[in-house]
Scaffold this motif. Structure first.
Motif, mmCIF file in Angstrom:
data_model
loop_
_atom_site.group_PDB
_atom_site.id
_atom_site.type_symbol
_atom_site.label_atom_id
_atom_site.label_comp_id
_atom_site.label_asym_id
_atom_site.label_seq_id
_atom_site.Cartn_x
_atom_site.Cartn_y
_atom_site.Cartn_z
ATOM 1 N N ASP A 37 0.826 -1.196 0.000
ATOM 2 C CA ASP A 37 0.000 0.000 0.000
ATOM 3 C C ASP A 37 0.868 1.258 0.000
ATOM 4 N N GLU A 38 0.483 2.232 -0.814
ATOM 5 C CA GLU A 38 1.272 3.452 -0.898
ATOM 6 C C GLU A 38 1.235 4.241 0.413
ATOM 7 N N GLY A 39 0.187 4.058 1.212
ATOM 8 C CA GLY A 39 0.171 4.687 2.528
ATOM 9 C C GLY A 39 1.261 4.133 3.425
ATOM 10 N N PHE A 40 1.481 2.810 3.352
ATOM 11 C CA PHE A 40 2.556 2.179 4.114
ATOM 12 C C PHE A 40 3.910 2.650 3.594
ATOM 13 N N ILE A 41 4.038 2.736 2.274
ATOM 14 C CA ILE A 41 5.294 3.203 1.677
ATOM 15 C C ILE A 41 5.580 4.638 2.089
ATOM 16 N N ASP A 42 4.544 5.489 2.120
ATOM 17 C CA ASP A 42 4.736 6.877 2.540
ATOM 18 C C ASP A 42 5.307 6.946 3.953
ATOM 19 N N LEU A 43 4.839 6.082 4.832
ATOM 20 C CA LEU A 43 5.369 6.059 6.194
ATOM 21 C C LEU A 43 6.851 5.678 6.198
ATOM 22 N N LEU A 44 7.220 4.715 5.353
ATOM 23 C CA LEU A 44 8.623 4.313 5.257
ATOM 24 C C LEU A 44 9.487 5.446 4.699
ATOM 25 N N VAL A 45 8.964 6.157 3.702
ATOM 26 C CA VAL A 45 9.695 7.299 3.139
ATOM 27 C C VAL A 45 9.861 8.384 4.194
ATOM 28 N N ASP A 46 8.792 8.673 4.919
ATOM 29 C CA ASP A 46 8.859 9.692 5.969
ATOM 30 C C ASP A 46 9.844 9.307 7.069
ATOM 31 N N ALA A 47 10.092 8.006 7.217
ATOM 32 C CA ALA A 47 11.027 7.528 8.239
ATOM 33 C C ALA A 47 12.468 7.523 7.742
ATOM 34 N N GLY A 48 12.705 8.062 6.534
ATOM 35 C CA GLY A 48 14.079 8.235 6.061
ATOM 36 C C GLY A 48 14.549 7.256 5.004
ATOM 37 N N HIS A 49 13.622 6.578 4.326
ATOM 38 C CA HIS A 49 14.017 5.583 3.335
ATOM 39 C C HIS A 49 13.710 6.032 1.908
ATOM 40 N N GLN A 50 14.482 5.531 0.966
ATOM 41 C CA GLN A 50 14.069 5.496 -0.429
ATOM 42 C C GLN A 50 13.579 4.072 -0.671
ATOM 43 N N VAL A 51 12.363 3.928 -1.136
ATOM 44 C CA VAL A 51 11.697 2.631 -1.161
ATOM 45 C C VAL A 51 11.456 2.175 -2.598
ATOM 46 N N ALA A 52 11.735 0.906 -2.856
ATOM 47 C CA ALA A 52 11.431 0.302 -4.149
ATOM 48 C C ALA A 52 10.522 -0.905 -3.943
ATOM 49 N N ARG A 53 9.554 -1.052 -4.820
ATOM 50 C CA ARG A 53 8.707 -2.245 -4.847
ATOM 51 C C ARG A 53 8.716 -2.788 -6.268
ATOM 52 N N PHE A 54 8.432 -4.090 -6.438
ATOM 53 C CA PHE A 54 8.525 -4.684 -7.771
ATOM 54 C C PHE A 54 7.616 -5.890 -7.887
ATOM 55 N N VAL A 275 6.636 0.190 10.891
ATOM 56 C CA VAL A 275 7.578 1.156 10.325
ATOM 57 C C VAL A 275 8.575 1.617 11.380
ATOM 58 N N GLU A 276 8.108 1.839 12.592
ATOM 59 C CA GLU A 276 9.016 2.246 13.660
ATOM 60 C C GLU A 276 10.080 1.176 13.904
ATOM 61 N N ALA A 277 9.663 -0.093 13.911
ATOM 62 C CA ALA A 277 10.615 -1.182 14.149
ATOM 63 C C ALA A 277 11.598 -1.320 12.985
ATOM 64 N N ILE A 278 11.095 -1.191 11.764
ATOM 65 C CA ILE A 278 11.964 -1.291 10.590
ATOM 66 C C ILE A 278 12.956 -0.131 10.569
ATOM 67 N N ALA A 279 12.461 1.088 10.851
ATOM 68 C CA ALA A 279 13.329 2.263 10.830
ATOM 69 C C ALA A 279 14.391 2.189 11.927
ATOM 70 N N GLU A 280 14.029 1.648 13.080
ATOM 71 C CA GLU A 280 15.018 1.481 14.139
ATOM 72 C C GLU A 280 16.127 0.543 13.686
ATOM 73 N N LEU A 281 15.745 -0.521 12.972
ATOM 74 C CA LEU A 281 16.715 -1.495 12.471
ATOM 75 C C LEU A 281 17.620 -0.858 11.419
ATOM 76 N N THR A 282 17.025 -0.208 10.418
ATOM 77 C CA THR A 282 17.833 0.355 9.338
ATOM 78 C C THR A 282 18.651 1.548 9.806
ATOM 79 N N GLY A 283 18.111 2.315 10.750
ATOM 80 C CA GLY A 283 18.867 3.439 11.276
ATOM 81 C C GLY A 283 20.065 2.994 12.086
ATOM 82 N N ARG A 284 19.881 1.922 12.837
ATOM 83 C CA ARG A 284 21.002 1.382 13.639
ATOM 84 C C ARG A 284 22.110 0.878 12.738
ATOM 85 N N GLU A 285 21.736 0.229 11.627
ATOM 86 C CA GLU A 285 22.748 -0.274 10.699
ATOM 87 C C GLU A 285 23.468 0.883 10.033
ATOM 88 N N ALA A 286 22.713 1.926 9.638
ATOM 89 C CA ALA A 286 23.322 3.070 8.955
ATOM 90 C C ALA A 286 24.286 3.815 9.879
#
Length: 288
Positions: A37-54, A275-286
């Motif tokens: 869902d693009e609403g879910f993707i928007d949340l991921l983008v707002d959390a600092g990601h560039q997002v790709a789906r396929f 999204v919060e859990a995913i962003a915490e994971l990706t932010g920690r790695e970055a």
């Protein structure tokens, strides 16, 4: 956009700024990329990601193979009857990263997409920054579906747009989240859009044979050295909770989040938590 990867053509779409942390979404069995869902993707983008789906192979606007797979043979244990394996779909995904110019990415997979993401991390070390596996499992013998969910999965395909939409709504009644209200409008809209884009039930069956014929990934997952998150519904009847537990147990240091009332879907009410859990994971790695 379209890319040639691993000998096939893949349709994909990118959201957000190039400065965002790269995050690749991998969809599940028979589901096109519009299932994200693009609403879910928007949340991921707002959390600092560039997002790709396929679109995975045999789905949506990506390459579809030919032939009717022998599901009965594969289900009976003849892996050679499958036209391809999840490893091949993981190689597709690695090829897509190449085509997009992404050296590596944070990878989030749901259901079959979680299996593909796991295989990608195992087969292509260095391409996966972090792994998030949602309502998935290490192999077809772990987290087996309930009888009702299996019967739904093996129901003969629908033959018209209306029937496809009706089946999607009926399927949610079997595998959806009992603790959250059904978003009937969204389910019907995505099912109808999917039918209009590309309806190929044989392609879904070929994907299913790939799941059933692929070996268990637990041993390979034990060798991973990347941050990992496992999300699973405590009321999932299609990939039952032992599948999520086995995935988390196999990956060193993986974090397991389970949710009561969540079935085999992603309730809108839980999107901010995911999204919060995913962003915490990706932010920690970055941050290193």
């Amino acid at each position: 956009m379209r890319a040639t990867a691993n000998g096939i053509e893949i349709c994909y779409e990118v959201f957000g700024k190039p400065t965002g942390r790269p995050l690749l979404l991998v969809m599940g069995l028979g589901m096109q990329m519009i299932g994200w869902d693009e609403g879910f993707i928007d949340l991921l983008v707002d959390a600092g990601h560039q997002v790709a789906r396929f679109d995975n192979r045999d789905c949506g606007l990506s390459t579809h193979l030919d032939g009717a797979p022998d599901l009965t043979a594969v289900y009976g244990g003849d892996a050679s009857a499958a036209p391809y394996l999840l490893d091949d779909m993981a190689d597709d995904t690695a090829g897509l990263l190449d085509a997009m110019g992404w050296t590596n990415a944070n990878v989030v997979g749901v259901s079959m997409g979680g299996m593909i993401a796991q295989a990608l991390a195992i087969r292509h070390p260095g391409r996966v920054r972090t792994l998030t596996s949602i309502m998935s499992t290490t192999g077809p013998r772990v987290g087996r579906p309930t009888e009702a969910a299996l019967a739904m999965l093996l129901t003969p395909p629908s033959s018209s747009r209306n029937a496809v939409v009706e089946r999607a709504l009926a399927s949610w009644q079997v595998i959806g989240s009992p603790g959250y209200p059904m978003d009937a409008e969204r389910i019907a809209r995505v099912a109808g859009m999917g039918y209009d884009r590309s309806y190929d039930p044989r392609g879904t069956t070929r994907q299913l044979t790939a799941i059933l014929a692929s070996p268990d990934r637990a041993e390979g997952l034990r060798g991973l050295a990347i941050p990992a998150l496992v999300i699973h519904g405590e009321d999932d009847p299609l990939v039952t909770p032992p599948g999520g537990a086995a995935t988390a147990d196999a990956i060193p240091g993986a974090k397991l989040l389970t949710f009561p009332g969540m079935g085999h879907d992603m309730p809108r009410a839980l999107w901010p938590v995911f999204v919060e859990a995913i962003a915490e994971l990706t932010g920690r790695e970055a941050a290193g």
